[in-house]
Design a protein around this motif. Sequence first.
Motif, mmCIF file in Angstrom:
data_model
loop_
_atom_site.group_PDB
_atom_site.id
_atom_site.type_symbol
_atom_site.label_atom_id
_atom_site.label_comp_id
_atom_site.label_asym_id
_atom_site.label_seq_id
_atom_site.Cartn_x
_atom_site.Cartn_y
_atom_site.Cartn_z
ATOM 1 N N UNK A 597 -7.974 5.356 -0.492
ATOM 2 C CA UNK A 597 -7.862 3.756 -0.016
ATOM 3 C C UNK A 597 -8.846 2.893 -0.498
ATOM 4 N N UNK A 598 -9.895 3.414 -0.957
ATOM 5 C CA UNK A 598 -10.822 2.284 -1.561
ATOM 6 C C UNK A 598 -10.747 2.135 -2.989
ATOM 7 N N UNK A 599 -9.734 2.532 -3.462
ATOM 8 C CA UNK A 599 -9.806 2.411 -5.185
ATOM 9 C C UNK A 599 -8.033 1.898 -5.478
ATOM 10 N N UNK A 600 -7.954 0.979 -6.203
ATOM 11 C CA UNK A 600 -6.762 0.487 -6.572
ATOM 12 C C UNK A 600 -5.847 1.554 -7.460
ATOM 13 N N UNK A 601 -6.500 2.153 -8.325
ATOM 14 C CA UNK A 601 -5.836 3.143 -9.099
ATOM 15 C C UNK A 601 -6.581 4.432 -9.156
ATOM 16 N N UNK A 602 -5.937 5.509 -8.205
ATOM 17 C CA UNK A 602 -6.726 6.770 -8.126
ATOM 18 C C UNK A 602 -6.646 7.640 -9.439
ATOM 19 N N UNK A 603 -5.669 7.679 -10.084
ATOM 20 C CA UNK A 603 -5.400 8.622 -11.318
ATOM 21 C C UNK A 603 -5.410 7.515 -12.345
ATOM 22 N N UNK A 604 -5.551 8.520 -13.632
ATOM 23 C CA UNK A 604 -5.244 7.607 -14.987
ATOM 24 C C UNK A 604 -6.280 6.397 -15.221
ATOM 25 N N UNK A 605 -7.411 6.478 -14.491
ATOM 26 C CA UNK A 605 -8.059 5.179 -14.426
ATOM 27 C C UNK A 605 -8.446 4.198 -15.734
ATOM 28 N N UNK A 606 -8.543 5.034 -16.911
ATOM 29 C CA UNK A 606 -8.866 4.388 -18.135
ATOM 30 C C UNK A 606 -7.570 3.765 -18.596
ATOM 31 N N UNK A 607 -6.395 4.019 -17.992
ATOM 32 C CA UNK A 607 -5.049 3.506 -18.480
ATOM 33 C C UNK A 607 -4.745 2.531 -17.268
ATOM 34 N N UNK A 613 0.637 2.430 -6.203
ATOM 35 C CA UNK A 613 2.094 1.995 -5.903
ATOM 36 C C UNK A 613 2.901 2.306 -7.284
ATOM 37 N N UNK A 614 2.068 2.160 -8.260
ATOM 38 C CA UNK A 614 2.846 2.264 -9.601
ATOM 39 C C UNK A 614 2.872 3.743 -10.103
ATOM 40 N N UNK A 615 2.266 4.406 -9.550
ATOM 41 C CA UNK A 615 2.128 5.855 -9.722
ATOM 42 C C UNK A 615 3.531 6.506 -9.043
ATOM 43 N N UNK A 616 3.825 6.046 -7.982
ATOM 44 C CA UNK A 616 5.169 6.305 -7.015
ATOM 45 C C UNK A 616 6.356 6.097 -8.030
ATOM 46 N N UNK A 617 6.345 4.903 -8.663
ATOM 47 C CA UNK A 617 7.816 4.585 -9.375
ATOM 48 C C UNK A 617 7.778 5.532 -10.769
ATOM 49 N N UNK A 618 6.443 5.881 -11.360
ATOM 50 C CA UNK A 618 6.522 6.779 -12.544
ATOM 51 C C UNK A 618 6.949 8.114 -11.937
ATOM 52 N N UNK A 619 6.555 8.643 -10.590
ATOM 53 C CA UNK A 619 6.990 9.676 -10.491
ATOM 54 C C UNK A 619 8.574 9.913 -10.218
ATOM 55 N N UNK A 620 9.126 8.755 -9.642
ATOM 56 C CA UNK A 620 10.439 8.635 -9.450
ATOM 57 C C UNK A 620 11.368 8.855 -10.637
#
Length: 643
Positions: A597-607, A613-620
């Motif tokens: 909750x304290x980080x805008x992008x938890x994963x793939x931070x170098x990209x 929320x964008x990760x959720x759309x990629x998972x879809x």
Amino acid sequence: MINTQQKTIWIGIIGAIVLSLFCFEVPAQSPMDIEQTAKRLEEELQGSADLSKLMETYRETMQLMDEANRKTGGTTGMQNVPVQPAETPEKEVERRREIINSQFRQAKNMMGNLPAGAEKPQIPEALPLEGYIVVNGGEKEFFSNEVKTDLLYTIKESFVGNLIILHAGQFDREKEYEIQSLSTKINVSSAAGKKCVRRSHYSPSSCTRWTHFLRYDIDKGERYPQFRADVVSAIPAENGKIKVEARAPGVVFRGDDGKTNLGMGCFSATWSLNRSEFEQLLTRGEISLHKDIGRPMGPSPGCRPGSAMTLYLKVRQEPEECKDMRSVELMIASPEDKSRHVFSDEYLLSEHSNKLILELEAKTVPERYADSVEWTIPEIEGSNRTITPASTSSTPKGRKLTVVYKGLPEDNNEFGRKTVKATLKVDSCRIEKTREVRFYYPRDEENNPEGKHPNWFYYWKQTPAARPFGQNVRIAYQCEGIPSEKCKCVHRGVIGQYNPYYSGYKTINICNLKTNTWDPDTFYVELPAVKRSIPSTLSGRNFFSYTYIDTFAVDVMHEFTHFNNFHTFWPQGWKESEDKDEDDIPDRLEKGMKFRPDMKQTYWREVDLNGDEEVLTLEATYDYQAGAYDEYDWAKPGKNWPK
């Protein structure tokens, strides 16, 4: 093991071949050798209920007949029919039909030559059959009076086959019937549902997590040449009735959690018809049967009430064969089989615009028959068809014809595979030849009936690729409905957008894929392969690539997921106080969703993925199978006409 009726039919086929060997003087080996071999084969038929043994005897009989044919110059009348299964179900049922009917014709003529009082064999005859089944059904399951599983689907399976008539004694009186069939196409046109996979611990409990069924797999054994490729069967039943059974294909629906699978509960229907009801198939040429196959609801999944199966059967009339097939030949010189034909673009001169031209040419032996060839030419509903030389007949004649279709149709289904048929009738002879042709539209032109947007956008919107997860959604083009300063489609690399403040409800925008994708010819894009439930996708850096209609499909799924997420997370609108890291997911939910909750992008931070929320759309789109909608893409260039 095989049932009595199937055994009788195979014995009838083999017996007819053996009978023909007795009735001809065949010096293939020697008269004595051929007679001894035929008698041995006849004895081996008696008492056998083993299908493999019958098939072994059948192959040996066919080899004996083949040798006899070669030695006698074909006087046995048995055409050379391949023993090995054919490549396609259509050719396979034709191969089986020819085996049966070549012996039927001989046996019928030979009956008069049998000694008085001799027992007459049961002889099968085969008629070509085609049809389909449609299952409108679903599964429903309850837990503590609450829905646990809820799934709806529509499945259509087409087939070809043979209606086998077993003549016993008098050819025009005593008859039995059987149907053999092979699947040609399976289409799951709609499937949507969910299943509860986690319930609360308090009482009364409620569902706290659902898995949604977004994709499906069809059992490989359901397709020819696999052993479960049959669809419909018919065999004699008690009291002179005929039992017709239709079996739906095996389909497994996959949950989006990657673990939950659900098989079909609506899988078969049986009809018991009296002889007069069944013989409508012969007198009318077709029959349609309908049956409710739903079961009472219970604690376990089952075919939900209201589910039904429809069976349609049609007997095709086979063309009359020439008495001497060697005397007349018919060939289609043009078009070539599987040839591709595309509508022209929009030009200043209207006579050249929006036209698809099909050149037809037939050749015959003798050549003088060429002008008598009749053509059956496909229609394109919504397109004006003209034929030169002009003809008012539905089957115009001529050795050469030019067919012009003017104006693109409204319906995407009017494109694709079509059949051109040439027919030659000479006295008692009737010969038919067919060619498959494929019709396309120019992908990037705007000469569709609406004329506002590119053809790919106009036609792909009509396909299942435009229904993300089976949902209906309004799809707008480029910046429609969004102020230019807010529209992201003006930026290269952006292929879609959902704007909750300007777009209408359940409306997403698809950008110009020709200008905004990585390759304007193929609509090539890459999306990160990310799924939180698969840790390797978070540590690795892999991408999925998409082209043509697949790009459109994942684009629609991606933007529709943005729409769903916004209305789920922010029903009253986004609030900065509840989203300190500005990743468009409420801070209170992130820990339970494996986000920080304290980080805008938890994963793939170098990209830069633009937040969690964008990760959720990629998972879809992670489980989307490229090629799922190839059968709907008739653009040039496209999946069926790649660049």
